[in-house]
Scaffold this active site. Structure first.
Site, PDB file in Angstrom:
ATOM      1  CG  ASP A  22      42.270  43.361  37.669  1.00 44.98           C
ATOM      2  OD1 ASP A  22      43.627  44.140  37.532  1.00 44.98           O
ATOM      3  OD2 ASP A  22      41.154  44.144  37.701  1.00 44.98           O
ATOM      4  CE  LYS A  36      39.331  44.100  40.847  1.00 47.40           C
ATOM      5  NZ  LYS A  36      39.724  44.834  39.567  1.00 47.40           N
ATOM      6  CD  GLU A  40      40.694  48.972  35.468  1.00 46.24           C
ATOM      7  OE1 GLU A  40      40.555  47.694  35.421  1.00 46.24           O
ATOM      8  OE2 GLU A  40      40.269  49.667  36.272  1.00 46.24           O
ATOM      9  CG  HIS A  70      37.460  48.603  33.358  1.00 42.12           C
ATOM     10  ND1 HIS A  70      37.062  50.001  33.709  1.00 42.12           N
ATOM     11  CD2 HIS A  70      37.420  48.089  34.483  1.00 42.12           C
ATOM     12  CE1 HIS A  70      36.818  50.268  34.741  1.00 42.12           C
ATOM     13  NE2 HIS A  70      37.299  48.768  35.454  1.00 42.12           N
ATOM     14  CG  ASP A  89      36.876  53.077  31.329  1.00 49.49           C
ATOM     15  OD1 ASP A  89      36.815  51.994  32.419  1.00 49.49           O
ATOM     16  OD2 ASP A  89      36.418  53.992  31.197  1.00 49.49           O
ATOM     17  CD  GLU A 143      41.476  43.598  34.105  1.00 50.29           C
ATOM     18  OE1 GLU A 143      41.038  42.389  34.038  1.00 50.29           O
ATOM     19  OE2 GLU A 143      41.046  44.663  34.635  1.00 50.29           O
TER      20      GLU A 143
END
Lengths: 441, 441
Positions: free
Chosen positions: B249, B221, B301, B351, B324, B275
């Protein structure tokens, strides 16, 4: 102690409009116009309330009411919003809760609920200030107005400095335009003649009446059957003559190739715009429709948020931006959209109708005229003659123009007896219908 | 009489994951992973149930549950869905109610609720057929699969004939790929090392552990602080070496210019993809990010529906499509998205994580491999090691790959005791927390 919000009441209000096919179109054959309605009260002792609502068309109005309820903790106990700082803070809080944001982000039920509360806060603040919302906004400084906007996801196209420049350019002319507005009102068009459920005779009769009443633009619903639409468009054109604008509205009925084909067939009757030719999410689709046939393109009533409006403008997908007062997150997000449209020089022609959407959105167009775009050229607010009798300060239409509201607030307030009568499912209007249905079955 | 759906039970289930900062990222600092969970029962006498859910991160899970409730009339009393015809009809009914459609259209809370019910119906039908959903799908004819898709708003890019051609091309290889899949499973990557709330030591330790466990890709992240991200990326790269892929992400944290600047700074550490660099609604923004810096772009997602995915592909905005299982309208809409990605030759890398998203989405990737794209090259399913213990048939990860599920159904079923314990707000887990909080305050 500064006064705070002490009461938060939510109502599920529905009107059985599907009985008359008022509001019928190619995607919405039988709407029951509804409002998930919220009232804020305070301990300020001035008796001022804030009213706001989401507009829906029936089923699911309870889900929207539940979404408003989910936001209760952000509003209860909060200092009473008075000006730009509190109104900005509330908007940011309602749209940036990290857990609730997952349910959008910034779209659909949760976002509409935030909009209802943002608008209720504006009603409260403007009422306390003794001004209609359009004027309350137009009396703010450019810096205050910029502070109301969430620029996240906009800065590739519109920065705070860009916004400030637009607002400063309009600032010197504000007083003059406000005076003109009070004298002349703001241009309207009417959709009342063109619902898809009306027969040809009613379409022709209402189209002629609209012209007689002073409207320079009417709108027809299209999209269910091409031959029907050609016939109806021809009848309407014959009824109103060549100088009255006739917009057409497909309510998202088509894919891109259908939209192009259909509008080529209607083009000989000179439609002013084609509204919602396809999915409100389809930015590139709108651009393809605009490029593929001769009629101008309008959309926006179902556009989820400022990020999608940004792209519609970036992609050159629309000739008219149709804001809606109650789909995005209320006044604050609509200011962002007005600024984006001003940046691109695209006219804003709001969606209205439904329940109370005319009442709300007139304030936003009038603010745009006075303090943002600085013009009403090519601009017109939709008007539909439904359900205004339920509002304490309904819109007034005079010779095809909205009269400028003078009552303090957002014109959002319904009569208490209308709320009581139309509460779903327990209000007397719905109780009586259930009884009738049971007797007839 | 053919058997019908006779019971419809909805649960608001929440896990207090924010305690451990599991799942923390730049936009979601303290998620409580949650599920608005629905169980369908029938009078077929076979004891087969259908389980489905929306995934949320805490507050608002009750709003999503209310949205599922609003769809009850479309499900109760309906013939038990057995095959493509009934599963198509249910999906179309749930997403085409003209009044409920106003609340989206096809986005946000109402659309997620439709997805939960569509997925519950697939769980029911596949369980009754004695097949895992991936196989239940992969055993359908191309014509049946095409009948499951809503092509509205897609036909400018993907027609039913286009879809049929894609599926027919993959048909001859189905049996061979299903065999390979049963033997080898499907590649996974892990996000477990990279949560933003973890310190450097934990990041390094978990990154090394992931490689030791056989993962060829991990994910970090990013997005809160550039210097922190450079440091963390450098540490992770040193920990795993040059041959392991590291995706990053940003969870929608940036505007376009920020994304470009940030990724230029991280590029020296060879990120595999960036992402969600910006708003999931910003198709043109993703295209600008992709064009403006050297790292490949992934998103999906939070993409609301097939119409937005269509445009991400049209605009060349993404290198990886991240479906997703529980945000769009379930299996049916995800088939449309798989077909769109196949048409453009863009790999689908789902995701997952949250509550049960791994369990669901593995079926869709495996179906894609067997019957749509026909390849697993450049494809990988996210894996997060959270909350699997609550599921009756949890995913199994073996040397960095998902093992192919063999149990009938959609792997969506939670243990009854997990549901009971985590019901919000009245389940014992939440009751105990309230008591603790009261004692501590």
């Amino acid at each position: 102690m500064s006064p705070t919000v002490t009461e938060f009441e939510v109502f599920d209000i529905r009107f059985p409009t599907s009985d008359q096919l008022d509001g019928s179109d190619a995607m919405n054959p039988d709407p029951d116009y509804s409002a998930a309605y919220v009232v804020l009260r305070t301990d300020a002792g001035d008796g001022v309330e804030g009213h706001g609502f989401c507009f829906t068309i029936g089923r699911g109005n309870d889900v929207t009411a539940a979404a408003i309820e989910a936001l209760r903790p952000y509003v209860m106990g909060r200092p009473v919003p008075r000006g730009a700082a509190e109104l900005a803070a509330l908007y940011f809080d309602l749209t940036h809760d990290s857990q609730l944001r997952w349910l959008g982000p910034e779209k659909g039920v949760m976002h509409m609920a935030a909009g209802a509360l943002v608008n209720a806060a504006w009603d409260l603040a403007a009422t306390a200030a003794g001004k209609p919302v359009w004027q309350f906004l137009a009396d703010m400084t450019p810096e205050e107005l910029v502070s109301l906007v969430d620029f996240r996801y906009l800065t590739d196209v519109l920065t705070p400095d860009d916004a400030l420049a637009i607002l400063r350019t309009a600032e010197p002319g504000r007083a003059g335009r406000a005076e003109l507005l009070r004298a002349n009102g703001y241009p309207a068009y009417t959709t009342s003649p063109g619902w898809l459920g009306y027969d040809d005779e009613k379409l022709v009769r209402l189209s002629k009446e609209a012209v007689a009443e002073g409207f320079a633009q009417i709108k027809l619903k299209v999209g269910a059957d091409l031959q029907d639409d050609v016939r109806r468009m021809k009848l309407a054109r014959a009824a109103v003559g060549p100088s009255i604008r006739i917009a057409v509205d497909a309510n998202q009925r088509w894919d891109v190739p259908d939209a192009v084909r259909w509008m080529e067939a209607l083009a000989p009757f000179d439609p002013h715009w084609i509204e919602e030719p396809t999915s409100p999410d389809d930015i590139l689709g709108h651009a393809a429709v605009r490029a593929g046939q001769p009629v101008k393109v309008a959309t926006g009533e179902h556009v989820a948020n400022r990020v999608v409006f940004k792209q519609l403008l970036q992609a050159g997908a629309v000739d008219f931006v149709q804001i809606d007062a109650a789909r995005v997150a209320g006044v604050n997000e609509n200011i962002a959209i007005l600024l984006l449209a001003a940046k691109y020089g695209v006219p804003v022609c709001p969606h209205a109708g439904g329940v109370g959407l005319c009442e709300l959105v007139q304030h936003l167009s009038m603010f745009d005229y006075v303090a943002v775009s600085g013009t009403d050229e090519d601009r017109v607010i939709e008007y539909v003659d439904h359900l205004h009798e339920h509002f304490v300060a309904p819109v007034v239409i005079d010779h095809g123009r909205y009269r400028t509201p003078v009552a303090p607030g957002f014109s959002a307030r319904m009569h208490p007896e209308s709320i009581t009568a139309h509460r779903y499912p327990d209000g007397p209007v719905w109780q009586a219908r259930r009884t009738t249905l049971e007797v007839n079955s």
